[in-house]
Design a protein around this motif. Sequence first.
Motif, PDB file in Angstrom:
ATOM      1  N   TYR A 163       2.764  -8.118   1.524  1.00 37.68           N
ATOM      2  CA  TYR A 163       4.055  -7.821   2.135  1.00 37.68           C
ATOM      3  C   TYR A 163       4.472  -6.437   1.666  1.00 37.68           C
ATOM      4  O   TYR A 163       5.275  -6.323   0.733  1.00 37.68           O
ATOM      5  CB  TYR A 163       5.084  -8.874   1.719  1.00 37.68           C
ATOM      6  N   PRO A 164       3.942  -5.381   2.256  1.00 37.30           N
ATOM      7  CA  PRO A 164       4.310  -4.048   1.776  1.00 37.30           C
ATOM      8  C   PRO A 164       5.668  -3.625   2.293  1.00 37.30           C
ATOM      9  O   PRO A 164       5.997  -3.830   3.452  1.00 37.30           O
ATOM     10  CB  PRO A 164       3.199  -3.155   2.346  1.00 37.30           C
ATOM     11  N   LEU A 165       6.469  -3.051   1.413  1.00 31.92           N
ATOM     12  CA  LEU A 165       7.796  -2.591   1.818  1.00 31.92           C
ATOM     13  C   LEU A 165       7.736  -1.226   2.474  1.00 31.92           C
ATOM     14  O   LEU A 165       8.559  -0.891   3.311  1.00 31.92           O
ATOM     15  CB  LEU A 165       8.703  -2.508   0.595  1.00 31.92           C
ATOM     16  N   ASN A 166       6.779  -0.416   2.058  1.00 34.66           N
ATOM     17  CA  ASN A 166       6.626   0.910   2.660  1.00 34.66           C
ATOM     18  C   ASN A 166       5.189   1.363   2.431  1.00 34.66           C
ATOM     19  O   ASN A 166       4.359   0.605   1.948  1.00 34.66           O
ATOM     20  CB  ASN A 166       7.626   1.901   2.054  1.00 34.66           C
TER      21      ASN A 166
ATOM     22  N   GLU B 149       2.052  -9.711   6.213  1.00 30.60           N
ATOM     23  CA  GLU B 149       3.007 -10.792   6.417  1.00 30.60           C
ATOM     24  C   GLU B 149       4.281 -10.387   7.104  1.00 30.60           C
ATOM     25  O   GLU B 149       4.933 -11.224   7.732  1.00 30.60           O
ATOM     26  CB  GLU B 149       3.381 -11.403   5.059  1.00 30.60           C
TER      27      GLU B 149
ATOM     28  N   ASP C  64       3.594   0.927  -0.936  1.00 34.99           N
ATOM     29  CA  ASP C  64       3.441  -0.409  -1.484  1.00 34.99           C
ATOM     30  C   ASP C  64       2.102  -1.050  -1.163  1.00 34.99           C
ATOM     31  O   ASP C  64       1.803  -2.130  -1.644  1.00 34.99           O
ATOM     32  CB  ASP C  64       4.569  -1.297  -0.916  1.00 34.99           C
TER      33      ASP C  64
END
Lengths: 268, 546
Positions: free
Chosen positions: A239-242, A202, A245
């Motif tokens: 929606y991975p932040l890094n 996303e 995630d």
Amino acid sequence: MDEGELVEYFRTQMSQDPDVASAVAAIRSLLEFLKRDQSETILGLRENLTKAIGRLQEADSSVAVSSGGELFLRFISLTSLENPDLSQCRNVMIERGELFLKKISLSRGKVAKLCHTFIKDGAKILTHSSSRVVLKVLESAAADKKRFTVYVTESQPDSAGKLMADKLRRLNIPVTVVLDAAVGYIMEKVDLVIVGAEGVVESGGIINKIGTYQMAVCSKAHNKPFYVVAESFKFVRLYPLNQQDVPHRFKVSSFKCASCLLIPPPIS
Amino acid sequence: MADSEGRGQSKQTGSINHAADEGDGKLHEIARVKDEGKDLTKEEKQRLRKEKKQQKKGKKDDKGPTEKGTDKEKKVPPSTASQPVTQSPAQKAQSAVPVVASVPVSESTTPTDKPTKSKAELKAERRARQEAERASKQAKKEPGSQPASSKSKAPPNELQPAVKRLPEHIQVDDPAVVRKLAKKLERQQIPLRSDYGYKVSLFSHLHQYSRKAPLTQQISIPATVIHPSIVRLGLQYSQGIVAGSNARSVALLHAFKQVIQDYSTPPNEELPRDLVNKLKPYISFLNQCRPLSASMGNAIKYIKKEISNIPSQCKEEEAKKKLLLCIDNYVNEKITLAAKAISKCAIDKISDGDVILVYGCSSLVNHILCEAFEKQRKFRVIVVDSRPRLEGREALRRLVKRGIRCTYVLISAVSYILPEVSKVFLGAHALLANGYVMSRVGTSQIALVAKAYNVPVLVCCETYKFCERVQTDSFVSNELDDPDDLIVTREGKTQLADWQSVKSLGLLNLVYDVTPPDFVDLVITELGMIPCTSVPVVLRVKNVDQ
């Protein structure tokens, strides 16, 4: 149709046609499941479908199966609001499912048609590992009588890059296999980078074979255009932040490269 | 074009007071000017405009004192003078997008102060003025139909999607604007709060008030124009007793509930229109006490819409009950339930072993952390605080009471502590349409340093705080707090006690700043997790819903 049969059907689909995207095979299996489903109520039908998708995800943990399954569910579940009668509903669902399947089977061709204009005559292209979409793009560019050379990374641990090189040689495209560590070295020579994607998240980023992120950072440092070709059913609700995630099951290799099941994949 | 139409409207309403020959004189002048030559120089155009303004002012001042004399009854019987003029702000408020801190300055003549204008605009203005004169002559014969026609013009204005009316900015250093504002407040019988102290030149266009001189000292007791709960609310705002975006909005809505309960429709009046008119002076008063926030602006817009949507045949009791229910639903949906939805999303992002950095005191972020702690997530929190508000202490108190392990630092230590941090959770005061985050001053600094250390920054914000304003810097629209707050007394010595006497010294106490979207990784709203650049999409979807 029980879950064992479903997985069997899925596996046969994948082995019969090595060129088919795993999401397409998954959706085909789900459609078959829907046709043979015996449930009496719409809610029961939906529950069965959700369980089937879960089972498929266990069998093949790639991102594409997960996103394809979710899309299939969403595409057909809107009908349940319109038709309260189960048999009518099921027929409409099956019809819609077939339509969806037909559309997405053509998606790779559409992507290739859109993308090959980005390849100019005399271009030097860098790609990573073996992606069927990228292959299709390069195929249609070659068919358009464009002259270009391709550099492919070896992409350990499964050496998928070598397979890609073979396929490209058969199309009479000049290709060179480079080491994964040589991406920084070769970046100044190439004009553009094209890679495929396992999943599109996303935030706009992509999930792909290990080594893609390095390639992207390198190309940014050298100001080279970095293109990603992916069909729309690969868009996944994450929606991975890094790097940490991303759910772990998406990081392990999918079953399709059977030879590498014995070798544990590198997980960062 | 809607812009000039709106201006024309208010000119039309304003010019009701003028005699017919005034209108004739203007027509002659316009014709003369047209004949003299197509290309007027800038100075000539300005001079012309100034002359017209002076003429208008002369006439209005003459009528002014006599109007005040007749307006003794505080029930505000709708005189033709006050009602149509208050109609035009109503039009503008209805067709305006959420207004922040510039509700009182929505007067129409502000744009005419700009020296450069395209010829097309001038022509449109002249045309509008001519029509206004013609209409005023008609209105002289039928004053009753005037308000109806101006109100009926409001919905077509709203239906025009092409031109959106944006709020004008606060311009305290522009004397004409200040005078307009003063006149408007005089009409609404609200005292004007005067600025305090020397303002730093970059921010001289903003208000700067002193906490020791609250607005309530200047109104008579008992306050007959302003409802007592609004007076109390205004005092709470200006003294900082009620602070924080959510708290202010909820307090505002509760006060409005009280107002609606105590309201009774005067005879020959319709509840929708009259109640909206009653609310206007309250909003101006609250704006004087402390500039409105984006969330308050959105809440007010919602209430006004609900009130004006009440069918006219509805009985008063029913209407009041309906409005109270609407307000309760709004608070419940947009604030309470939204907080629950956001914490559900956000808890997925908190993993065991996380070190979370929070700044200041955001009710939403505190709620999320408490919920996550109850769900047995193992994490610890670093609370960053800054002077002069020291709101972090309140956050610290709340978190420690729950049993969460906390560390407390001041903002000067943030680059020291960031290597330990795994995530940053920030609250927001408003989310602007270009993806910028407006929040307590210091937030953008933390986001910047976090980006430099590659730490993900998550902003948690309910959708009712989304604002259609666009801002790329913290100067153009901000709030200046009391500069005396910066004075600190240590060991009995106060260094800056007489800062006013030092001519070259200015104290600046900013309240908000804007963070660019490149520093924000994720925005968590009740609609889900979105990137910062998706804010206009959400706004579009909201507008379609309404």
